[in-house]
Scaffold this active site. Structure first.
Site, PDB file in Angstrom:
ATOM      1  N   HIS A  75      -4.788  -9.934  10.944  1.00 42.11           N
ATOM      2  CA  HIS A  75      -5.032  -8.836  11.873  1.00 42.11           C
ATOM      3  C   HIS A  75      -6.495  -8.856  12.304  1.00 42.11           C
ATOM      4  CE1 HIS A  75      -6.991  -6.590   8.652  1.00 42.11           C
ATOM      5  NE2 HIS A  75      -5.908  -6.671   7.906  1.00 42.11           N
TER       6      HIS A  75
ATOM      7  N   HIS B 180      -9.467  -9.321   9.905  1.00 43.93           N
ATOM      8  CA  HIS B 180      -9.804 -10.682   9.494  1.00 43.93           C
ATOM      9  C   HIS B 180     -10.721 -11.338  10.531  1.00 43.93           C
ATOM     10  CE1 HIS B 180      -5.797 -10.179   7.366  1.00 43.93           C
ATOM     11  NE2 HIS B 180      -6.624 -10.482   6.381  1.00 43.93           N
TER      12      HIS B 180
ATOM     13  N   CYS C 154      -1.699  -1.471  -8.186  1.00 51.06           N
ATOM     14  CA  CYS C 154      -1.330  -1.532  -6.772  1.00 51.06           C
ATOM     15  C   CYS C 154      -1.150  -2.993  -6.393  1.00 51.06           C
ATOM     16  CB  CYS C 154      -2.405  -0.882  -5.901  1.00 51.06           C
ATOM     17  SG  CYS C 154      -2.106  -1.114  -4.126  1.00 51.06           S
TER      18      CYS C 154
ATOM     19  N   CYS D 174      -3.406  -4.164  -3.409  1.00 50.02           N
ATOM     20  CA  CYS D 174      -4.797  -4.502  -3.757  1.00 50.02           C
ATOM     21  C   CYS D 174      -4.872  -5.586  -4.810  1.00 50.02           C
ATOM     22  CB  CYS D 174      -5.536  -3.269  -4.287  1.00 50.02           C
ATOM     23  SG  CYS D 174      -5.768  -1.952  -3.097  1.00 50.02           S
TER      24      CYS D 174
ATOM     25  N   CYS E  77      -2.875   4.955  -4.165  1.00 48.26           N
ATOM     26  CA  CYS E  77      -3.939   3.960  -4.023  1.00 48.26           C
ATOM     27  C   CYS E  77      -4.845   4.376  -2.872  1.00 48.26           C
ATOM     28  CB  CYS E  77      -3.325   2.587  -3.740  1.00 48.26           C
ATOM     29  SG  CYS E  77      -4.499   1.384  -3.049  1.00 48.26           S
TER      30      CYS E  77
ATOM     31  N   HIS F 244      -4.167   1.759   0.201  1.00 48.07           N
ATOM     32  CA  HIS F 244      -2.863   1.619   0.848  1.00 48.07           C
ATOM     33  C   HIS F 244      -2.052   2.908   0.913  1.00 48.07           C
ATOM     34  CE1 HIS F 244      -3.918  -2.544  -0.350  1.00 48.07           C
ATOM     35  NE2 HIS F 244      -3.389  -2.830   0.814  1.00 48.07           N
TER      36      HIS F 244
ATOM     37  N   LYS G 208      -7.975   2.591   8.615  1.00 46.60           N
ATOM     38  CA  LYS G 208      -8.150   1.155   8.472  1.00 46.60           C
ATOM     39  C   LYS G 208      -6.979   0.404   9.093  1.00 46.60           C
ATOM     40  CE  LYS G 208      -8.000  -2.431   4.898  1.00 46.60           C
ATOM     41  NZ  LYS G 208      -7.726  -2.697   3.471  1.00 46.60           N
TER      42      LYS G 208
ATOM     43  N   LYS H 173      -1.950  -4.416   7.527  1.00 47.71           N
ATOM     44  CA  LYS H 173      -0.544  -4.807   7.601  1.00 47.71           C
ATOM     45  C   LYS H 173       0.318  -3.795   6.868  1.00 47.71           C
ATOM     46  CE  LYS H 173      -2.096  -8.567   5.851  1.00 47.71           C
ATOM     47  NZ  LYS H 173      -2.334  -9.886   5.226  1.00 47.71           N
TER      48      LYS H 173
END
Length: 521
Positions: free
Chosen positions: A19, A22, A128, A131, A145, A148, A302, A305
């Site tokens: 995404h 990156h 998690c 992570c 988490c 996420h 954030k 994905k």
């Protein structure tokens, strides 16, 4: 002669396509590596793929394919993105297939174990998978988490542990002495506070059963695999052939002037605490700095994905072009804090700064020299004026500003100094009005003709400096700018030499370097 420099982007999980987050890190690390090369430094720029993850296994199971099939397919997406972004990487390491990595990660484990820093015990904790990390209840947000926003699962098993607690004081000494820098200061403060609060030993293996047999086996115990993060962190030295005693490792790690990791804030602890402690235990040199960026966000959240709001960077590049995307990431977003990505803003900045600002400058100057001086850069003639000195000062100030900003890893500030020179150069064109000078010269005014020569030389000098300064940020278009003024060097010269070698060169009249975007944001 200086020793080498090492710069890395993190190696991402490959459980899905990349995404835009990156792309941000890739482009940041690339511009840092390219800028150091522009200064004449010998740089090794590394990235790769983190493949031994439970996330990859679970993603493959969800698709009904093998983990190997999923990993091989998705790695290709990341490699394609790297090509699209024009990264100047020197290597791409794959942690599940590169034997140098598998051997190196195993050897690091053995060194840590030989130092008495690995032991086995039963453990229960909140894990998690997204992570690949255990969390304490205090670190959760409403039981979820923090990354996420899903509840972690309770995991109970017997694992190997690393005696992280043994390295608390050594880590603090490294931070406070400057041996290991964390950039920016806010992240340094977070890391130091975390270490000062007391370090607990960390689990560094997973049962082979829970890992579904995927991962690097723990030496001497096939019932366990090396925890993905411990395995992955070693890529920074295994890619350099450390286990085989390769000269690359000696030049770019052991004897390097700098060893820099570029990473997102969510993995600060792994890179700034766990990894240096592992290296201390293994008796290997530490990184010299970790440079931590924020997240790209959408409406304050954030891009992820897992959260379902990921932006496909290849799609954005296809829509707007590589220059617009690299410029948006490096000129518009903070190097250290979270920032929203906005396509309308991308178009606006590209059009204003690049197409109208820089592209128009290069086109006008090349066209006027072609028309009024037969396409050859003239020598300065006549008395210099204050506006000439003012442009020369701006060249020096912009070069100094960019160098200083990049020494702090602040790409946005660096590009603001480039923008200052673009604006000063366009103002210089308008205030001198070469088209009026040309008319006067054609009527026999020798003073106007001499003045025009000076103006054209100063403008081509400014354009050369702009092309050089932009090489780390917009490499493709910067090359085109340098071709216009016949510049072959890729070294940043002293500002005092900004006009050297230009008179007598042929000017190449380019196609539009920054064509208008024919899209609606």
């Amino acid at each position: 002669m200086s020793n080498g420099s090492f710069i890395s982007a993190t190696i991402p999980y490959v459980n899905a396509r990349p995404h835009l987050g990156h792309a941000l890190e890739y482009v940041q690390a690339d511009c840092f590596a390219r800028f150091q090369r522009l200064q004449g430094r010998d740089v090794f720029f590394l990235t790769g793929s983190d493949e031994n993850s439970l996330k990859n296994v679970i993603a493959a199971e969800a698709e009904g394919i093998s983990t190997r099939e999923l990993v091989d397919r998705n790695v290709a997406y990341f490699q394609d993105l790297i090509e699209q972004l024009k990264l100047s990487k020197d290597d791409f390491i794959r942690t599940s297939v590169d034997q140098r990595h598998i051997e190196g990660a195993t050897r690091v484990w053995e060194l840590i174990a030989a130092n008495g820093d690995i032991y086995k015990r039963s453990y229960e904790g909140l894990y998690c998978v997204g992570c690949e990390q255990f969390y304490s209840p205090a670190e959760l947000v409403d039981g979820n988490c923090p990354e996420h926003l899903v509840p972690p699962e309770l995991v109970s098993e017997e694992n190997y542990f690393f005696r992280l607690s043994r390295y608390q004081n050594q880590l603090l000494d490294a931070f406070k002495s400057g041996e290991l820098r964390v950039v920016p200061k806010s992240r340094y403060n977070e890391v130091v506070s975390f270490v000062e609060s007391g370090l607990m030993d960390i689990s560094i293996s997973r049962s082979t059963e829970r890992a579904r047999g995927w991962g690097i086996p723990v030496p001497g115990d096939p019932s366990q695999v090396i925890y993905v993060w411990i395995d992955a962190l070693t890529n920074y030295i295994t890619a350099l052939g450390w286990a085989a005693g390769d000269d690359l490792y000696k030049r770019y790690w052991e004897e390097a002037d700098s060893r820099t990791h570029v990473l997102g804030k969510g993995v600060t602890r792994f890179h700034s605490v766990y990894w240096p402690a592992m290296l201390m235990s293994a008796g290997l040199p530490l990184p010299t700095e970790t440079v931590v960026h924020g997240y790209i966000t959408a409406n304050g959240r954030k891009l992820s994905k897992s959260l379902g709001n990921a932006v496909d960077p290849v799609g954005v590049i296809d829509k707007y072009g590589i220059d617009a995307v690299r410029y948006a990431l490096l000129a518009d977003l903070s190097p250290f804090e979270d920032g929203d990505f906005n396509e309308e803003r991308l178009v606006q900045r590209y059009t204003t700064d690049l197409a109208n600002g820089l592209g128009n400058l290069v086109s006008r100057v090349a066209s006027m020299i072609g028309r009024y001086r037969d396409g050859t850069i003239p020598q300065a003639a006549g008395e210099l004026e204050e506006q000439d000195e003012r442009l020369a000062r701006q060249v020096a100030e912009s070069v100094e500003g960019v160098v200083t900003a990049m020494s702090r890893y602040d790409h946005r500030e660096a590009l603001s100094h480039v923008g200052d020179l673009i604006r000063a150069s366009n103002s210089y064109v308008d205030s001198n009005a070469p088209w009026h000078l040309a008319k006067a010269a054609a009527a026999g005014d020798e003073t106007a003709s001499a003045r025009m020569d000076t103006v054209f030389l100063y403008l081509t000098g400014a354009i050369r400096q702009l092309g050089l300064l932009l090489l780390p940020f917009l490499p493709t278009s910067a090359e085109e700018i340098l071709k216009v003024v016949g510049e072959e060097s890729h070294r940043l010269a002293e500002p005092s030499a900004w006009l050297d070698g230009l008179p007598g060169r042929a000017i190449e009249r380019p196609e539009p370097i920054f064509p208008r975007l024919d899209v609606v944001a």
